[in-house]
Structure formats: C-alpha cells, structure tokens
Write a protein that holds these residues in place. Structure first.
Motif, PDB file in Angstrom:
ATOM      1  N   HIS A  21       0.835  -1.200   0.000  1.00  0.00           N
ATOM      2  CA  HIS A  21       0.000   0.000   0.000  1.00  0.00           C
ATOM      3  C   HIS A  21       0.875   1.258   0.000  1.00  0.00           C
ATOM      4  CE1 HIS A  21      -3.198   2.779   0.940  1.00  0.00           C
ATOM      5  NE2 HIS A  21      -2.599   3.131   2.064  1.00  0.00           N
ATOM      6  N   PHE A  22       1.918   1.266   0.813  1.00  0.00           N
ATOM      7  CA  PHE A  22       2.787   2.447   0.909  1.00  0.00           C
ATOM      8  C   PHE A  22       3.694   2.581  -0.305  1.00  0.00           C
ATOM      9  CE2 PHE A  22       1.723   1.582   5.374  1.00  0.00           C
ATOM     10  CZ  PHE A  22       1.268   2.837   5.751  1.00  0.00           C
ATOM     11  N   LYS A  25       1.675   4.277  -2.831  1.00  0.00           N
ATOM     12  CA  LYS A  25       1.557   5.708  -2.533  1.00  0.00           C
ATOM     13  C   LYS A  25       2.825   6.454  -2.936  1.00  0.00           C
ATOM     14  CE  LYS A  25      -1.878   5.962   1.158  1.00  0.00           C
ATOM     15  NZ  LYS A  25      -2.157   6.472   2.509  1.00  0.00           N
ATOM     16  N   TYR A  26       3.972   5.852  -2.665  1.00  0.00           N
ATOM     17  CA  TYR A  26       5.226   6.499  -3.057  1.00  0.00           C
ATOM     18  C   TYR A  26       5.273   6.724  -4.563  1.00  0.00           C
ATOM     19  CZ  TYR A  26      10.102   7.102  -4.297  1.00  0.00           C
ATOM     20  OH  TYR A  26      11.268   7.575  -4.841  1.00  0.00           O
ATOM     21  N   HIS A  29       2.763   9.560  -5.774  1.00  0.00           N
ATOM     22  CA  HIS A  29       3.073  10.957  -5.435  1.00  0.00           C
ATOM     23  C   HIS A  29       4.022  11.541  -6.477  1.00  0.00           C
ATOM     24  CE1 HIS A  29       1.113  11.690  -1.603  1.00  0.00           C
ATOM     25  NE2 HIS A  29       1.510  10.515  -1.153  1.00  0.00           N
ATOM     26  N   ASP A  35       1.487  15.678   2.063  1.00  0.00           N
ATOM     27  CA  ASP A  35       0.871  14.349   1.986  1.00  0.00           C
ATOM     28  C   ASP A  35       1.926  13.267   1.826  1.00  0.00           C
ATOM     29  OD1 ASP A  35      -1.624  15.469   2.238  1.00  0.00           O
ATOM     30  OD2 ASP A  35      -2.021  15.526   0.081  1.00  0.00           O
ATOM     31  N   ASN A  38       3.702  12.711   5.187  1.00  0.00           N
ATOM     32  CA  ASN A  38       2.849  11.971   6.134  1.00  0.00           C
ATOM     33  C   ASN A  38       2.768  10.485   5.777  1.00  0.00           C
ATOM     34  OD1 ASN A  38       2.301  14.316   7.568  1.00  0.00           O
ATOM     35  ND2 ASN A  38       0.450  14.776   6.399  1.00  0.00           N
ATOM     36  N   ASP A  39       2.579  10.205   4.495  1.00  0.00           N
ATOM     37  CA  ASP A  39       2.477   8.803   4.073  1.00  0.00           C
ATOM     38  C   ASP A  39       3.785   8.049   4.307  1.00  0.00           C
ATOM     39  OD1 ASP A  39      -0.154   9.063   3.296  1.00  0.00           O
ATOM     40  OD2 ASP A  39       0.342   9.555   1.209  1.00  0.00           O
ATOM     41  N   GLU A  42       4.473   7.187   7.987  1.00  0.00           N
ATOM     42  CA  GLU A  42       3.783   5.961   8.393  1.00  0.00           C
ATOM     43  C   GLU A  42       4.521   4.731   7.869  1.00  0.00           C
ATOM     44  OE1 GLU A  42      -0.407   5.801   7.625  1.00  0.00           O
ATOM     45  OE2 GLU A  42      -0.616   7.972   7.842  1.00  0.00           O
TER      46      GLU A  42
END
Length: 250
Positions: A21-22, A25-26, A29, A35, A38-39, A42
């Motif tokens: 999931h992360f 997100k990377y 972006h 944002d 923050n991601d 985590e």
C-alpha cells in the motif's frame, strides 16, 4: 534448515503484502509535499518501529529518491532548480549508500526499500538528456555493481540489460551518452575477472538474462557501426564507432 527457509519465505511475503500500500503511494506521489511526508512517515514507522535512527536513515533515503526522479522541465537549463535538486539528491544518496552500506544490506525491510523505491528511482534517472545527471547515474551504477550486487543482483542485471545496453542499441540515445556509457562500462568491467564474474552470475543462471552475451554482441555491433545515433541535438557524431581497445579483452 527447511523450517528456517520456509519461515524466511513467509516473513518476506508478509513484508511485501503489508508494505504494498505504501509503495503504491510512493509511486503515485509526483512530488515531495505534506501528503508525501505523512504517508512516508507511516511507512518508515511500520518498517522500523523501535529505532528512531533507522527511521531517520530510511526516511532520508525515501525523500532523496523522490527528489532524484522529479520530472524535468520542458525547457532545460543549467540554472533549473529541479535539475540542481536532482543532482544534489543523487550525490547525497551516493554518500549515504557508501557510508552506511552495512545497514542498507542487513535488514529485509531495507532490502525491500532498496529494490522497490531506490532502484525504481535510479532507473527513472537514466531517462535524461542532461549530461551531469546521466554521468552521476553511471557512477552510481558502477558503485552499486561493486558493492551491492549480492543484494540487488536481479535489479542491477535488469538495469544493465534494459537501460544501459538498451541505450547503446537505441537510435534515440545521443552520441555523447553512448560515449559516456562505453567509458562507464569499461570502468565497471576493467579486469578479466570482472568479465568472468559477469558470465558466472548471469549467463550461468537460467533465471537471469545472458548479460555477458548481450554485452559482447552490443559492443561488437558498435565497433561495426551498426547502432546509429540520430543527430537530434545538433551534435557532430552521427555514427558512433569505437576507435580504441577498451573492450578488446572481451
């Protein structure tokens, strides 16, 4: 022994699934913003919940990787802030991986970050016509090949076959880039033993590309003038031929 191997496989699969999931997100972006911070905070907290120092190192690596692969402006200029930022980011990444190589190769969590984030960013940096950026990437690749081949064997092999040798074979690669590539490869494979190691690690493995064969064929065709470089940037070299004996030992 079998139980330990099975447990390692389970742990690696679990790590990949919990971080997918992360990683997504990377990749989604486009820049370093609130944002993104923050991601990724985590993400590194999930990887190293007990060590602040490790979280700082991994967080710095992730941010620098994102800076190093920011899209270039349409109008290239030596004064471009994005180009300067990408160059400085690559220099800082190089220093980090050189000074803390034991850390970056000691944990499965760190190996995942290197494979899924760092290598993706480095491949993205190859696609550039900015000489300073391209030369740093070549220097980086040579360092990784010498010190991180055990950890990133598949990734570095793929980068060599598709990115570097692929560029030598491409008509869309500038003549100067091909010269830089030849000089960079001559430094990486500068001894007979390095050529033997290349064959042993890749051509001798049925699951990996035949890099030795690809390297020999590509260099041979370059010496024959088969691979042409289009003169799209006003350069004088239209047909790159090697006039020296850098690869005569092959």
């Amino acid at each position: 022994m079998c139980a330990l191997v099975a447990q390692d496989i389970v742990d690696n699969v679990t790590l990949v699934k919990t971080t997918e999931h992360f990683i997504g997100k990377y990749l989604r972006h486009g820049s370093v913003g609130e944002d993104f911070i923050n991601d990724m905070s985590e993400f590194v907290e999930l990887l190293f919940p007990e060590s602040q120092l490790q979280r700082v190192l991994v967080g710095a690596l992730v941010v620098l990787c994102k800076f190093s692969c920011q899209p270039l402006p349409d109008q290239l200029s030596g004064k471009s802030e994005i180009i300067k930022r990408r160059i400085h980011s690559l220099h800082l990444l190089f220093n980090m991986l050189e000074d803390a190589d034991c850390f970056f190769q000691s944990f499965p969590e760190m190996t995942l970050v290197m494979r899924r984030i760092f290598c993706a960013s480095l491949v993205d940096s190859c696609a550039t016509v900015v000489p300073a950026l391209f030369q740093i990437v070549l220097k980086f690749f040579g360092f990784l090949w010498a010190h991180y081949l055990v950890t990133l064997k598949c990734e570095l092999g793929t980068m060599l076959s598709i990115s570097l040798l692929g560029m030598l074979q491409s008509a869309h690669c500038t003549p100067q880039q091909k010269v830089d590539l030849i000089e960079g490869l001559s430094l990486i494979f500068k001894t007979p033993q390095s050529i033997v190691d290349l064959f042993y690690n890749f051509d001798n493995d049925l699951n990996l590309p035949n890099l030795y064969e690809m390297l020999v064929q590509t260099i041979s065709k370059l010496t024959e003038g088969i691979y042409h470089a289009k003169n799209r940037y006003g350069l004088t070299e239209d047909n790159l031929k090697m006039q020296d004996s850098r690869f005569s030992r092959i």
